[in-house]
Design a protein around this motif. Structure first.
Motif, PDB file in Angstrom:
ATOM      1  N   GLU A  64       1.951  10.138  55.121  1.00  0.00           N
ATOM      2  CA  GLU A  64       2.816  11.222  55.585  1.00  0.00           C
ATOM      3  C   GLU A  64       3.757  11.721  54.501  1.00  0.00           C
ATOM      4  O   GLU A  64       4.588  12.608  54.747  1.00  0.00           O
ATOM      5  CB  GLU A  64       3.638  10.769  56.801  1.00  0.00           C
ATOM      6  CG  GLU A  64       2.828  10.553  58.072  1.00  0.00           C
ATOM      7  CD  GLU A  64       2.013   9.263  58.012  1.00  0.00           C
ATOM      8  OE1 GLU A  64       2.552   8.239  57.532  1.00  0.00           O
ATOM      9  OE2 GLU A  64       0.841   9.290  58.428  1.00  0.00           O
ATOM     10  N   GLY A  65       3.666  11.149  53.296  1.00  0.00           N
ATOM     11  CA  GLY A  65       4.524  11.590  52.209  1.00  0.00           C
ATOM     12  C   GLY A  65       5.875  10.910  52.165  1.00  0.00           C
ATOM     13  O   GLY A  65       6.751  11.292  51.378  1.00  0.00           O
ATOM     14  N   TYR A  85       0.621  18.083  53.281  1.00  0.00           N
ATOM     15  CA  TYR A  85       1.587  17.546  54.243  1.00  0.00           C
ATOM     16  C   TYR A  85       1.990  18.700  55.171  1.00  0.00           C
ATOM     17  O   TYR A  85       2.918  19.463  54.870  1.00  0.00           O
ATOM     18  CB  TYR A  85       2.805  16.959  53.527  1.00  0.00           C
ATOM     19  CG  TYR A  85       2.413  15.899  52.514  1.00  0.00           C
ATOM     20  CD1 TYR A  85       2.067  14.620  52.924  1.00  0.00           C
ATOM     21  CD2 TYR A  85       2.354  16.206  51.149  1.00  0.00           C
ATOM     22  CE1 TYR A  85       1.679  13.658  52.002  1.00  0.00           C
ATOM     23  CE2 TYR A  85       1.966  15.246  50.222  1.00  0.00           C
ATOM     24  CZ  TYR A  85       1.627  13.982  50.654  1.00  0.00           C
ATOM     25  OH  TYR A  85       1.238  13.035  49.735  1.00  0.00           O
ATOM     26  N   CYS A 143       8.739  21.331  56.194  1.00  0.00           N
ATOM     27  CA  CYS A 143       9.325  20.859  54.944  1.00  0.00           C
ATOM     28  C   CYS A 143      10.810  21.165  54.931  1.00  0.00           C
ATOM     29  O   CYS A 143      11.372  21.739  55.860  1.00  0.00           O
ATOM     30  CB  CYS A 143       8.631  21.524  53.761  1.00  0.00           C
ATOM     31  SG  CYS A 143       8.865  23.316  53.670  1.00  0.00           S
TER      32      CYS A 143
END
Length: 485
Positions: free
Chosen positions: A190-191, A370, A374
């Motif tokens: 998921e980063g 992703y 953000c």
């Protein structure tokens, strides 16, 4: 056609300015013979008019935020309001000397003290220093403070610093400069930081964790308090890389997330000049327990008077000349005062809105690794065009032909054919739409005639450079680049 260098414009006997030859002071000065040159210094000879035209033409070719959309992810190239420059140029500030008695520069010392208070309030810390001359130097200062803290406690076995695999390159470099071994932490699918890996590597050898939140993928970690607890439970400290603060201004404070010390990039968040090697400023902020280790000098307020403090028993010492880059503090101070606390929050909200809008639009043309919302920046992948022989580098070069500076490419390194894009809050929807339109045209070219993109740029004064030759056989002086006469 490439611009002529200033050496190519040189004409024997031309001069823009000459010192008076009969000035007595010059005639009477005789330097030591050991200091005299054996050969004439090779300088260009041009008239004042030619010199003015040369630099004016160079300025036209320069790509900057004043002329171009500059979505350089991780570097936050935002507009610098002109009112900042007006204040920084006020004679009352520009004529102050760093060696002046503190009684004669009370206004300057007040600006330093008030700016520090504002930054501490915004970020949730107790104290700080404006002295570091750049973000990287702020990092170095913060890590030295962490080292001093552990040493002061006699905890000398802490030899490691944990750094995520998506971190800014200065993070592991800074830790190494302070004498620590760096341990890389994996990101998960998921980063976010991989908590299982963190639990595996954290130990009583851990001096600290260097982290930015949101991270360089533009993602905010909802697990930050848990991450902080894991490190703190093992006796380590958390260092906050403030490069991405622009996304969370007055929404969440690094000090409240569990971080112990941080640096700020005044150019990335508070609209001071960026690029060209300076001037920079990387203030450092910390909680109370790290306050004794802050660098000197410091500004101390006694009632309504301000005094410089140059002695502190536990301080890591002096890391820059005097108080650092004061004119940069003025610009940041004006920016904060101009927007106010509510305005700073709107800056963050607009930056996040712009990034998510652009991310959604560019999802039509690139792979989005992703897909979740953000913060201030985001990554896309140009892997879909590799079968056409087109890479992220080629797309970046082609954007120059459309009048846009390219986004950051190939960073973070963990994302293949990565483009890291940050529009900032200062760009309008119309500008973002023009950028998307340019991307759409480039994608169409890739499908119909990919050589146009592979050979870009076509409309700049310097075309595609040979990166390999530039690395292996660099031309380091303008003189050596000229053909023989």
């Amino acid at each position: 056609m490439p611009r002529e260098t200033i050496f190519e414009k040189s004409q024997k006997g031309q001069a823009a300015y000459s010192l008076p030859k009969e000035e007595k002071a010059f005639a009477s000065y005789e330097p030591q013979s050991a200091l005299l040159r054996r050969e004439e210094l090779e300088l260009p000879e041009v008239s004042e008019l030619d010199l003015m035209r040369h630099f004016s033409l160079l300025a036209r070719d320069n790509v900057g935020i004043d002329t171009t959309f500059y979505p350089l992810g991780s570097c936050t190239m935002k507009y610098n309001p002109r009112v900042n420059e007006v204040v920084a140029a006020m004679p009352g500030f520009t004529k102050c000397h760093p060696l002046a008695d503190s009684a004669t520069v009370q206004g300057c010392l007040k600006v330093i003290d008030e700016l520090l208070q504002l930054l501490c309030r915004i970020c949730g810390f107790a104290a700080g220093s404006l002295v570091p001359n750049a973000g990287a130097q702020g990092e170095f200062t913060g890590m030295r403070m962490i080292a001093a803290y552990h040493h002061h406690r006699g905890d000398t076995g802490r030899t490691q610093v944990l750094v995520p695999d998506d971190a800014h390159g200065t993070n592991p470099a800074t830790a190494a400069m302070v004498g620590y071994e760096t341990i890389s932490l994996r990101s998960n699918a998921e980063g976010d930081l991989d908590l299982d890996h963190l639990r595996q590597v954290v130990s009583n050898k851990t001096a600290g964790l260097m982290l930015t939140n949101p991270n360089t993928l533009g993602l905010f970690s909802s697990k930050i308090r848990e991450i902080a607890a894991i490190v703190h439970d093992h006796g380590g400290l958390l260092y906050y890389d403030g490069a991405n603060l622009n996304a969370i201004l007055n929404i969440v404070k690094p000090g409240d997330m569990g971080f112990d010390v941080m640096h700020l990039n005044l150019h990335k968040t508070f609209s001071t000049p960026h690029g060209g090697g300076g001037p920079g400023s990387g203030p450092i902020l910390c909680h109370e327990r790290l306050k004794p280790f802050l660098p000197i000098p410091r500004v101390i307020r006694h009632a309504d008077r301000y005094q410089e403090e140059w002695q502190s028993k536990d301080s890591i010492g002096q890391i820059a000349t005097f108080f650092g880059n004061f004119s940069i503090y003025l610009r940041a101070y004006v920016y904060i005062k101009m927007h106010g606390q509510a305005g700073l929050r709107r800056i963050a909200e607009q930056a996040v809105l712009n990034a998510n809008y652009l991310k959604k639009r560019l999802g039509e043309y690139f792979t989005i690794p992703y897909p979740q919302p953000c913060m201030h920046e985001f990554v896309v992948q140009a892997t879909d065009y590799l079968d056409k022989g087109v890479k992220a580098l080629d797309i970046a070069k082609r954007l120059l032909d459309f009048g846009f500076h390219a986004p950051t490419i190939y960073f973070p390194l963990i994302v293949r054919e990565c483009m890291l894009i940050e529009p900032t809050e200062t760009e309008s929807k119309a500008t973002l739409d023009r950028f998307v339109h340019a991307i759409a045209k480039i994608v169409k070219e890739i499908e119909t005639d990919p050589d146009i993109v592979r050979q870009a740029p076509h409309h700049t004064h310097v075309s595609r450079l040979d990166d390999v030759q530039a690395a292996r056989k660099p031309i380091l002086t303008a003189r050596s680049a000229l053909p023989p006469r």
